[in-house]
Design an enzyme around this catalytic site. Structure first.
Site, mmCIF file in Angstrom:
data_model
loop_
_atom_site.group_PDB
_atom_site.id
_atom_site.type_symbol
_atom_site.label_atom_id
_atom_site.label_comp_id
_atom_site.label_asym_id
_atom_site.label_seq_id
_atom_site.Cartn_x
_atom_site.Cartn_y
_atom_site.Cartn_z
ATOM 1 N N GLY A 8 41.406 37.413 35.693
ATOM 2 C CA GLY A 8 41.166 37.037 37.090
ATOM 3 C C GLY A 8 40.308 35.783 37.170
ATOM 4 O O GLY A 8 39.475 35.641 38.063
ATOM 5 N N GLY A 11 40.115 33.457 40.441
ATOM 6 C CA GLY A 11 39.602 33.984 41.693
ATOM 7 C C GLY A 11 38.204 33.501 42.032
ATOM 8 O O GLY A 11 37.620 32.668 41.331
ATOM 9 N N GLN A 12 37.678 34.046 43.119
ATOM 10 C CA GLN A 12 36.388 33.599 43.638
ATOM 11 C C GLN A 12 35.267 33.818 42.612
ATOM 12 O O GLN A 12 34.443 32.928 42.390
ATOM 13 C CB GLN A 12 36.070 34.362 44.939
ATOM 14 C CG GLN A 12 34.913 33.764 45.721
ATOM 15 C CD GLN A 12 34.328 34.715 46.752
ATOM 16 O OE1 GLN A 12 34.662 35.901 46.806
ATOM 17 N NE2 GLN A 12 33.442 34.200 47.584
ATOM 18 N N ASP A 34 44.788 34.593 34.112
ATOM 19 C CA ASP A 34 45.096 34.983 35.495
ATOM 20 C C ASP A 34 46.611 34.929 35.641
ATOM 21 O O ASP A 34 47.301 34.418 34.760
ATOM 22 C CB ASP A 34 44.427 34.003 36.494
ATOM 23 C CG ASP A 34 44.189 34.660 37.856
ATOM 24 O OD1 ASP A 34 45.175 35.071 38.496
ATOM 25 O OD2 ASP A 34 43.020 34.769 38.275
ATOM 26 N N ILE A 35 47.124 35.425 36.787
ATOM 27 C CA ILE A 35 48.564 35.281 37.021
ATOM 28 C C ILE A 35 48.862 33.962 37.712
ATOM 29 O O ILE A 35 50.012 33.608 37.926
ATOM 30 C CB ILE A 35 49.167 36.460 37.825
ATOM 31 C CG1 ILE A 35 48.366 36.707 39.117
ATOM 32 C CG2 ILE A 35 49.215 37.738 37.001
ATOM 33 C CD1 ILE A 35 49.032 37.681 40.075
ATOM 34 N N ASP A 52 49.351 38.692 32.825
ATOM 35 C CA ASP A 52 49.360 39.735 33.842
ATOM 36 C C ASP A 52 48.732 40.993 33.254
ATOM 37 O O ASP A 52 49.254 41.579 32.314
ATOM 38 C CB ASP A 52 50.813 39.998 34.274
ATOM 39 C CG ASP A 52 50.896 41.013 35.407
ATOM 40 O OD1 ASP A 52 49.849 41.602 35.779
ATOM 41 O OD2 ASP A 52 52.011 41.215 35.921
ATOM 42 N N TYR A 142 41.193 49.872 49.388
ATOM 43 C CA TYR A 142 40.365 49.126 48.437
ATOM 44 C C TYR A 142 39.149 49.963 48.015
ATOM 45 O O TYR A 142 38.850 50.096 46.828
ATOM 46 C CB TYR A 142 39.933 47.827 49.114
ATOM 47 C CG TYR A 142 38.987 46.966 48.319
ATOM 48 C CD1 TYR A 142 39.426 46.248 47.217
ATOM 49 C CD2 TYR A 142 37.649 46.847 48.696
ATOM 50 C CE1 TYR A 142 38.555 45.445 46.507
ATOM 51 C CE2 TYR A 142 36.773 46.041 47.995
ATOM 52 C CZ TYR A 142 37.232 45.336 46.896
ATOM 53 O OH TYR A 142 36.367 44.539 46.202
ATOM 54 N N LYS A 146 38.100 51.468 44.406
ATOM 55 C CA LYS A 146 36.833 51.133 43.743
ATOM 56 C C LYS A 146 36.047 52.399 43.404
ATOM 57 O O LYS A 146 35.441 52.495 42.339
ATOM 58 C CB LYS A 146 35.986 50.192 44.623
ATOM 59 C CG LYS A 146 36.521 48.765 44.701
ATOM 60 C CD LYS A 146 36.457 48.069 43.343
ATOM 61 C CE LYS A 146 36.944 46.638 43.395
ATOM 62 N NZ LYS A 146 37.113 46.023 42.063
HETATM 63 N N1 SER Z 1 34.111 41.348 49.701
HETATM 64 C C1 SER Z 1 35.040 42.413 49.530
HETATM 65 C C2 SER Z 1 35.963 42.533 50.669
HETATM 66 O O1 SER Z 1 35.577 42.189 51.766
HETATM 67 C C3 SER Z 1 34.303 43.696 49.357
HETATM 68 O O2 SER Z 1 34.075 43.912 48.024
HETATM 69 O O3 SER Z 1 37.033 43.015 50.504
#
Ligand code: SER
Length: 315
Positions: A8, A11-12, A34-35, A52, A142, A146
């Site tokens: 990843g 990503g951010q 990353d993909i 992947d 999500y 988690k």
């Molecule tokens: N920043 C993330 C989101 O808003 C939360 O972990 O999905």
């Protein structure tokens, strides 16, 4: 000798973590994957490969071939996006983690880092100064993924002795790579819109307080946790970590100190319900005691850096 795999890396978090890890371990020892393609410095400062994480065969070959000793697995579908594709998000978030944990066990990796989130909490959790150990009834896909992931990390540590480490990140604010599809992402978008158009339409209500953190603090917290000797780590699910808490209105006022014409309007969408189910502030005394963790960026310093850096980027 450590060889570190970051999954990843485009990503951010990944795009900044890779650079920080390369400073510590040397460019050639930090493998970015990353993909999708990553920012130029990530792709040029050391090995980068399209990979992947759901392809477990390719993943294990990569790890063996490059003698990987540690993995940071950051790939995930964030909260807002996950609500649009619940089954797929669950599959991506869970299967990728289980692939990494299984692989780690099989090839005897030294350590695995996997990020959790404030999204593990839900409407029945105390919202102010949310404790490390408390009610966890997340209401988003999500958050459910988690929370389950935390249990798996703890399980692999207890059952197989795998050295799993994790942080429950608050909303992360950064200027290098934009986040995608999160609920806390308004606090990143607002800076771009402030610099570009001097106005922003916020998808959360003005008084929605959420826990946030500047990326530099998040990267430091992550690396500090990963550098600790294993016996110092008392929590194998995930550590609460706190930075700053603020509402869109408070952030807008801070931005106005630099851009007086800045205007904010509010048009809450489905993400309001997600934000309302999350904590407003986090009690991170375990991380502070265990790891000596301390955040450095407050609202004013973060705002200043964000506006300056985004200004340079867009100039
Ligand atoms: N920043 C993330 C989101 O808003 C939360 O972990 O999905």
């Amino acid at each position: 000798m450590e060889n570190i795999l970051v999954i990843g890396s485009s990503g951010q978090i990944g795009s900044e973590l890779v650079i920080a890890l390369r400073k510590l371990y040397g460019g050639e020892h930090v493998f970015a994957t990353d993909i999708k393609s990553a920012p130029a410095d990530v792709m040029e400062g050391g090995p980068f490969q399209i990979l992947d994480v759901l392809d477990e065969k390719q993943l294990i070959h990569f790890v063996i071939r490059n003698r990987i000793t540690q993995v940071y697995h950051l790939a995930a579908v964030l909260s807002g996006n996950a609500e649009k594709i619940p089954q797929q998000a669950w599959d991506i978030n869970m299967r990728s983690l289980l692939n990494v944990l299984d692989l780690a066990r099989e090839v005897k990796l030294k350590k695995v880092f996997w990020p959790s989130s404030i999204a593990v909490f839900g409407p029945t959790t105390p919202r102010v100064n949310t404790p490390q150990f408390t009610v966890m009834e997340p209401t988003t896909v999500y958050g459910i993924s988690k929370m389950a992931g935390e249990r798996w990390c703890d399980y692999y540590f207890k059952k197989f002795g795998l050295d799993t480490r994790s942080i429950r990140y608050p909303g992360l604010i950064s200027y290098k790579t934009e986040a995608g599809g999160g609920t806390t992402d308004y606090a990143v978008e607002i800076f771009y819109e402030a610099v570009k158009h001097k106005k922003y339409e916020c998808f959360l209500q003005e008084d929605t307080i959420l826990p946030m953190m500047f990326m530099e603090d998040a990267i430091n917290a992550t690396i500090e946790l990963m550098e600790l000797p294993s016996e110092k780590i008392s929590i194998r699910s995930s550590y609460n970590v706190a930075g700053i808490s603020f509402s869109p209105k408070e952030l807008a006022l801070e931005i106005k100190k630099h851009i007086p014409e800045f205007e904010i309007t509010y048009k809450p969408d489905f993400r309001q319900a997600i934000a309302d189910s999350w904590p407003q502030s986090i009690d991170d005394s375990y991380a502070r005691a265990n790891n000596g963790w301390k955040h450095r960026f407050d609202l004013s310093r973060m705002t200043q850096v964000m506006l300056t850096e985004i200004g340079k980027k867009l100039a």
